[in-house]
Design an enzyme around this catalytic site. Structure first.
Site, PDB file in Angstrom:
ATOM      1  N   ALA A 171       1.120  -1.045  -0.036  1.00 22.93           N
ATOM      2  CA  ALA A 171       0.079  -0.079   0.085  1.00 22.93           C
ATOM      3  C   ALA A 171       0.899   1.263  -0.105  1.00 22.93           C
ATOM      4  O   ALA A 171       1.274   2.049  -0.443  1.00 22.93           O
ATOM      5  CB  ALA A 171      -0.707  -0.239   1.327  1.00 22.93           C
ATOM      6  N   ASP A 172       2.231   1.106   0.826  1.00 31.91           N
ATOM      7  CA  ASP A 172       2.826   2.709   0.549  1.00 31.91           C
ATOM      8  C   ASP A 172       3.379   2.430  -1.349  1.00 31.91           C
ATOM      9  O   ASP A 172       3.862   3.804  -1.334  1.00 31.91           O
ATOM     10  CB  ASP A 172       3.659   2.334   1.835  1.00 31.91           C
ATOM     11  N   ILE A 173       4.130   1.703  -1.205  1.00 28.87           N
ATOM     12  CA  ILE A 173       4.419   1.172  -2.600  1.00 28.87           C
ATOM     13  C   ILE A 173       3.991   1.889  -3.475  1.00 28.87           C
ATOM     14  O   ILE A 173       3.813   3.199  -4.438  1.00 28.87           O
ATOM     15  CB  ILE A 173       5.720   0.015  -2.797  1.00 28.87           C
ATOM     16  N   GLY A 176       3.104   5.674  -2.924  1.00 33.59           N
ATOM     17  CA  GLY A 176       4.531   6.168  -3.557  1.00 33.59           C
ATOM     18  C   GLY A 176       4.464   6.612  -4.658  1.00 33.59           C
ATOM     19  O   GLY A 176       4.554   7.831  -5.357  1.00 33.59           O
TER      20      GLY A 176
END
Length: 400
Positions: A171-173, A176
């Protein structure tokens, strides 16, 4: 004659990042690698909390090393009016501002994208959130594993018996990378119109987009794809199989022609190519247990290298199931010279070149991983502060 080296595409751009954890730092690291100057604003008391996740990178945190090379670290208390004034002065001369503070925190400081873009028409300001700026989930804490669960990724990952989260912060990637591409799109628009503008990305929106195949499968068919571990829900054989002496290989048979080649050249059973129980993919999926048993029996008599050679010779897509340490020694990276060293407070660290390869021999910058507050004094002097003013900020705990 020495060939002329082209500048990196984002050379000359300045990015101010009030960021933490992974999503925003990963986005701004892409910008730094492509030549942008990235000033990372961190808390005075410990900085970005990702600095303390672990000490695996020779004493530094592996997440922080991964996401923060090539940046300047400014340790500043933005809740103090003097610290906030410094950030505002930096933003006034910047091209891009990125933040991923908790919901509402940037707005309380007047650092949300809408406010900043109204004051600075050429500025591109990025708000990265967990669930978006409105709606019933806007105030929820949004850590990667939680968003993986809310977006359904966990439900389709794992074995039939056990759902699992992805082993990377998906989810972060995702957030980003959409923030990164959003900035690039906004820069193109600014080049045409002269105006910047806000960019908004949420982790949930980003990961839900990546859920496209299972999401459309469930919406239109009425049933989600089954969790199948390393196997494929609708293709057989497509799985990892043990080989003699340890190790596993993954193979994928995409059509019935490939099955016939596998049966003849790897399994040594050419008759299976026309056997109604295996001749079509639908039949093999229906007989998945027996199909897998046939493949496992044949590959179990070969070591890993022999199995891969046999599969490659038959034109079957295959791979070695590697652990992470084996990836660090992958022959493909070595052959293509993809490893570099980046500086850090603990000395040089290995890092892979970014996936974007630029023409003309221009290489990503891959600057040093900064120590907390390493560039504070230089940045404060750059906005016009005297030595006495800087000393006062440090004395009062506003800067470090």
């Amino acid at each position: 004659m020495i060939p002329r080296m082209e500048p990196l595409p984002l050379t000359g751009l300045t990015v101010i990042a009030l960021e933490q954890a992974v999503a925003a730092p990963f986005a701004t690291r892409q910008l730094a690698d492509l030549g942008a100057r990235v000033v990372k604003v961190e808390r005075v008391d410990g900085g970005d909390f990702a600095r303390a996740y672990d000490t695996a990178a020779h004493g530094l945190a592996s997440h922080f090393v991964w996401c923060n090379r090539g940046k300047e670290s400014l340790a500043l208390d933005v809740k103090d009016p003097r610290g906030l004034a410094v950030v505002r002065r930096l933003i006034a001369d910047a091209d891009v501002f990125v933040q991923n503070l908790a919901h509402g925190a940037a707005a309380r400081l007047g650092l949300d994208a809408a406010t900043l873009c109204a004051a600075h028409p050429r500025l591109i300001a990025v708000d990265i959130s967990g669930y978006g700026p409105s709606g019933p989930y806007a105030d929820k804490r949004a850590y990667d594993m939680l968003v993986q669960s809310e977006a359904g990724l966990v439900s389709v990952t794992g074995t039939p018996e056990q759902p699992v989260k992805a082993g990377i912060p998906a989810a972060d990637i995702a957030a980003g990378m959409y923030a990164f591409s959003g900035v690039l799109a906004a820069l193109v628009r600014r080049g045409v119109t002269g105006r910047g503008g806000p960019v908004e990305v949420s982790m949930l929106d980003a990961l839900a987009e990546w859920m496209g195949h299972p999401l459309h499968h469930a919406m239109h068919d009425g049933t989600p794809p089954a969790r199948t571990g390393l196997a494929h829900a609708v293709i057989a054989p497509y799985d990892a199989y043990a080989t003699a002496g340890g190790g596993r290989v993954l193979l994928s048979v995409q059509n019935d022609r490939e099955w016939r080649r596998l049966a003849e050249q790897v399994l040594g059973r050419p008759e299976l190519g026309s056997d109604p129980a295996y001749a079509t993919n639908a039949a093999r999926v229906g007989n998945r247990g027996r199909t897998d048993a046939l493949v496992a029996a044949a590959l179990g008599e070969l070591d890993v290298d022999e199995a891969l050679a046999r599969l490659e010779g038959a034109g079957i897509a295959c791979a070695r199931l590697r652990d992470v340490q084996e990836v660090a020694e992958h022959p493909q990276f070595a052959a293509r010279d993809r490893w570099r060293e980046v500086g850090s407070p603990v000395g040089p660290l290995r890092a892979l070149l970014p996936p974007i390869t630029l023409p003309g021999g221009v290489e990503a910058r891959m600057g040093d991983v900064p120590a907390l507050g390493e560039h504070t004094e230089a940045l404060l002097r750059a906005v016009g502060m005297t030595g006495e003013e800087i000393a006062a900020l440090r004395r009062d705990g506003v800067a470090a």
